[in-house]
Design a protein around this motif. Structure first.
Motif, mmCIF file in Angstrom:
data_model
loop_
_atom_site.group_PDB
_atom_site.id
_atom_site.type_symbol
_atom_site.label_atom_id
_atom_site.label_comp_id
_atom_site.label_asym_id
_atom_site.label_seq_id
_atom_site.Cartn_x
_atom_site.Cartn_y
_atom_site.Cartn_z
ATOM 1 N N CYS A 1 24.159 8.723 11.083
ATOM 2 C CA CYS A 1 25.211 8.780 12.248
ATOM 3 C C CYS A 1 24.601 10.077 13.114
ATOM 4 N N TYR B 1 26.204 11.193 15.876
ATOM 5 C CA TYR B 1 27.410 11.811 16.283
ATOM 6 C C TYR B 1 27.976 12.917 15.667
ATOM 7 N N CYS B 2 28.817 12.929 14.640
ATOM 8 C CA CYS B 2 29.285 14.111 14.315
ATOM 9 C C CYS B 2 28.747 14.600 12.929
ATOM 10 N N THR C 1 29.958 14.659 10.002
ATOM 11 C CA THR C 1 30.283 14.166 8.694
ATOM 12 C C THR C 1 29.127 13.533 7.818
ATOM 13 N N GLY C 2 28.110 13.080 8.805
ATOM 14 C CA GLY C 2 26.832 12.629 7.959
ATOM 15 C C GLY C 2 26.856 11.177 7.226
ATOM 16 N N CYS C 3 27.506 10.374 8.043
ATOM 17 C CA CYS C 3 27.936 8.908 7.644
ATOM 18 C C CYS C 3 26.433 8.013 7.375
ATOM 19 N N LEU D 1 32.811 3.655 8.447
ATOM 20 C CA LEU D 1 32.346 4.235 9.569
ATOM 21 C C LEU D 1 33.572 4.422 10.426
ATOM 22 N N CYS D 2 33.666 5.425 11.458
ATOM 23 C CA CYS D 2 34.585 5.547 12.427
ATOM 24 C C CYS D 2 34.187 4.748 13.648
ATOM 25 N N LYS E 1 33.384 5.421 16.532
ATOM 26 C CA LYS E 1 31.980 5.904 17.203
ATOM 27 C C LYS E 1 31.140 5.100 16.577
ATOM 28 N N GLY E 2 30.791 5.413 15.179
ATOM 29 C CA GLY E 2 29.672 4.979 14.396
ATOM 30 C C GLY E 2 29.556 3.232 14.437
ATOM 31 N N PRO F 1 37.018 11.599 11.289
ATOM 32 C CA PRO F 1 37.697 10.495 10.900
ATOM 33 C C PRO F 1 37.317 10.300 9.260
ATOM 34 N N ILE F 2 36.030 10.070 9.016
ATOM 35 C CA ILE F 2 35.593 9.822 7.531
ATOM 36 C C ILE F 2 35.822 10.839 6.539
HETATM 37 FE FE1 SF4 Z 1 29.634 9.024 12.750
HETATM 38 FE FE2 SF4 Z 1 32.212 8.673 12.641
HETATM 39 FE FE3 SF4 Z 1 31.026 9.120 10.376
HETATM 40 FE FE4 SF4 Z 1 30.995 11.168 12.405
HETATM 41 S S1 SF4 Z 1 32.853 10.277 11.188
HETATM 42 S S2 SF4 Z 1 29.358 10.518 11.183
HETATM 43 S S3 SF4 Z 1 31.069 10.024 14.162
HETATM 44 S S4 SF4 Z 1 30.626 7.475 11.843
#
Ligand code: SF4
Length: 727
Positions: A26, A28-29, A31-33, A61-62, A64-65, A197-198
């Motif tokens: 991912c 965005y953030c 977390t590194g999903c 995933l959140c 955004k993902g 979130p994750i």
């Molecule tokens: Fe992406 Fe959401 Fe996971 Fe952050 S928590 S890496 S924004 S999917």
């Protein structure tokens, strides 16, 4: 199955006709999903799904993902390089060759006239690690300016500084797996459910298996605070007082791990003497947490078999940010909570690759956690790149937050911004606007043509976004993961590493150096550089293939290693020459802007789950904008009543810097003397902020400002709001 929907139509997910799934991380953030992007038969990205076998997110995933595949064709993307002689003339489309020729000429012209450091560069936490490395090679080895930084100074600089001061090196010591082992978790200034979130889901999962206390320190009743066992509604900017006081109780009641202190740390005498002054009765008067609660929390933390602390911007974005991080590290060192399962200091990073820039961009030094101040490091890199070692400065130059004032004073004449948007992200935006207008030459390189800062640029370079190219990100827990190329770059945009390498070729020095073409080759070069006795940032055992196979690997991961290291400092040895960590004695000095008669409210800011940073990306995704279309201001109902304010009415907020119009939302999340605004929106919270700097990290205090509230004509405000916020 209908699951209780007997009388309703079951939800049907539209069939997107996915023919192939491609592995990515991912964008965005931090977390590194791990995720996969689904391509339809025409090769168009049409869906996103989490990767079930990935350690980080285990299929989740959140919000955004889930919609990330919509990024590729979102509005406002840059299509061609643009150029204009003067601010506010119309841009003309130009070829890549002429844009890069012009850019190289301007850099040379400015440097020849005003000196090498008169051209500054500010990058990001958004591009691939291989791209950061290439940019660092270009800046340090070819252009040679020392005024080079990343926008991570706005979010993680205090964590970096604190790790270095306490442990002798950057690098978060812990990992998400610590949630499965800890017996007490304390979170400082982190609204995990909305920000990450994750990671929050990982914590919830651990708590469902095994209960342990969760303590949230935050001036606001965030979503995380609502979920916590204990909420400490601290006075903004006073975390250090609380931390010193917790240490006071731990020493006073004989709860410290003296063996660990004696064998693994220095500075005990000075530290224990200083915290004698921070008895809970005195501390309570400053930090706003009552004395019994301070004692209770100190006992809970110190008596836990394993305890850990996480934090985000509530600590970092403060004039005491670096001290706050060291205070957290002190707490963990005196209780022996470093390097063991469930025992850690763990900064929760912001941008997807804020770690990658810290590790490899050379912003604060040289690649692979090497320091400009270290002669041996300068010599190693000079030899490796084929550069004269005297070309490197022996000391780090300006940070992003010092570069802008230096433009005002005329010290800096040219600026190159890579995937960063200071018109929205920097404090006191009116001042930033005037600053940008002073530049002789401003280049904005971004995936989006319509980032606000482009209005003040002379040149715009369209960069490929995220999975339009291949490369790595490092997440919060030091896990390097790969993003595969999913589709071609939009229109005539180019991968950022292509732009860096091609600019390098326009300088004599750049022609002599090797800039590999593919990110896999660049990664090999970085792996080679990371080898070495005692280097913690060793990735020499990694390859792009292995990263995909293992769905991310944590460093250090040396040649021959089977698995990455979950934790740092497991042997109690730190990165200072004598191997010991430092307990730091830090007195609290009150230096923030605080509410007073004229400006009676604290102004606090933070994220909402739907948006990411300055909305450059999420502002274009339909669902993100629908869920969270406008900025708003949380205000306590008692304060609203006193002011004659109703829910959903617009108000004008005024600070010593400027004003902003927002919609009021009445809620008990904020105390009587505070308002809260999401930080994502342009022409909003940063019209008001002061942004005093932390003396160590140079990170701004975005969260400690004061404002007053004024009534405003509702029709005018509604019009303003629509005009200013909507893309
Ligand atoms: Fe992406 Fe959401 Fe996971 Fe952050 S928590 S890496 S924004 S999917």
């Amino acid at each position: 199955m209908l699951f209780g929907r007997k009388h309703k139509n079951p939800i049907k997910i539209a069939d997107k006709n996915v023919q192939e799934w491609k592995y990515t991380t991912c964008g965005y953030c931090s977390t590194g999903c791990s995720m996969e992007i689904g391509l339809n038969p025409e090769g168009k990205p049409v869906a996103t799904r989490g990767v079930a076998g990935a350690d980080v997110n285990r299929g989740k995933l959140c919000v955004k993902g889930i919609f990330e595949h919509e990024l590729f064709e979102s509005s406002g993307r840059g299509t061609e390089p643009l150029y204009r002689e003067k601010h506010f003339e119309d841009y003309q489309e130009v070829t890549w060759d002429s844009a890069l020729d012009k850019m190289a000429d301007e850099i040379k012209r400015i440097q020849a006239k005003h000196g090498r450091d008169s051209f500054a560069i500010v990058s990001t936490g958004q591009i691939m690690t291989e791209e950061f490395y290439t940019l660092g090679k270009l800046v340090r080895g070819v252009i040679g300016t020392n005024n080079y930084d990343g926008n991570t100074t706005l979010c993680m600089a205090s964590a970096v500084s604190g790790y270095k001061r306490s442990f002798g090196s950057d690098g978060p010591p812990g990992c998400y797996d610590d949630f499965d082992h800890t017996e007490c978790l304390m979170a400082f200034g982190s609204n995990l459910p909305e920000q990450h979130p994750i990671i929050y889901w990982r914590l919830k999962e651990a708590l469902e298996k095994r209960k342990f206390p969760v303590i949230v320190v935050d001036p606001r009743v965030t979503m995380f605070a609502q979920f916590a066992d204990i909420h400490l509604p601290i006075t903004p900017g006073t975390d250090l007082v609380l931390l010193n006081s917790l240490a006071h109780v731990i020493f006073d009641e004989g709860l410290a791990d003296q063996n660990y202190i004696d064998s693994c740390t220095n500075g005990y005498q000075e530290f224990s003497k200083l915290v004698e002054e921070y008895d809970p009765v005195s501390a309570a008067k400053i930090c706003g947490i009552d004395e019994d609660t301070i004692r209770h929390v100190a006992r809970l933390y110190a008596n836990a078999g394993a305890a850990m602390s996480i934090w985000t911007m509530g600590i970092n974005q403060s004039t005491h940010g670096s001290d706050g991080v060291c205070g957290i590290n002190n707490l963990n060192l005196i209780t022996g909570n470093i390097g063991k399962p469930g025992s850690s200091s763990l900064s929760i990073t912001g941008q997807c690759n804020a770690m990658g820039t810290r590790e490899w961009s050379s912003c604060s030094g040289l690649p692979g956690y090497r320091a400009l101040e270290n002669q041996q490091h300068r010599e190693e890199i000079a030899e490796f790149w084929g550069v004269d070692k005297s070309f490197f400065p022996a000391k780090r130059g300006m940070t992003m937050t010092d570069i802008f004032p230096a433009i005002e004073t005329g010290q800096i004449k040219g600026l190159w911004l890579v995937a960063t948007n200071p018109m929205t992200s920097m404090a006191n935006s009116a001042r930033i606007r005037k600053t940008l207008e002073k530049l002789d030459f401003l280049v904005v390189q971004d995936s989006y043509r319509d980032v606000e800062t482009t209005q003040y640029a002379h040149m715009f370079l369209p960069g490929a976004v995220w999975a339009e190219k291949e490369g790595c990100f490092t997440n919060t827990e030091r896990r390097v993961n790969i993003t595969k190329k999913v589709c071609e770059p939009h229109a005539n945009s180019k991968p950022d590493h292509w732009i860096f390498s091609n600019l390098a070729k326009r300088f004599e020095q750049g022609k002599k150096m090797i800039f590999p073409e593919t990110t896999a080759e660049i990664f090999e070069e970085m792996c080679e550089l990371s080898k070495g006795e005692g280097r913690i940032l060793d990735i020499s055992g990694m390859t792009h293939e292995k990263l995909e196979q293992q769905k991310g690997i944590q460093w250090p991961f040396r040649e021959g290693d089977e698995k990455g290291a979950q934790r740092l400092y497991t042997d109690g040895k730190f990165q200072f020459p004598d191997g010991k960590a430092k307990l730091l004695a830090m007195p609290y000095i009150e230096n923030n802007e605080k509410p007073d008669e004229e400006f009676p409210f604290w102004l606090n800011s933070g994220r909402v789950v739907e948006h990411f940073h300055t909305r450059t990306k999420t502002g274009k995704i339909g669902n993100m904008n629908k869920y969270s279309p406008t900025p708003y201001m949380e205000i306590n109902p008692d304060a609203a009543e006193e002011l004659g304010l109703e829910n959903s009415k617009y108000v004008r907020l005024v600070s010593r810097r400027g004003d902003a119009v927002v919609m009021a939302q009445l809620t008990h999340r904020v105390p009587r003397n505070m308002v809260f605004i999401p930080f994502h929106f342009h022409e909003c919270v940063n019209r008001l902020t002061l942004g005093l700097l932390d003396p160590y990290s140079r990170q701004p205090a975005f969260k400690q400002n004061s404002v007053r509230i004024e009534h405003i004509d509702q029709d005018l405000a509604a019009r303003l709001n629509v005009e200013m916020r909507t893309y």
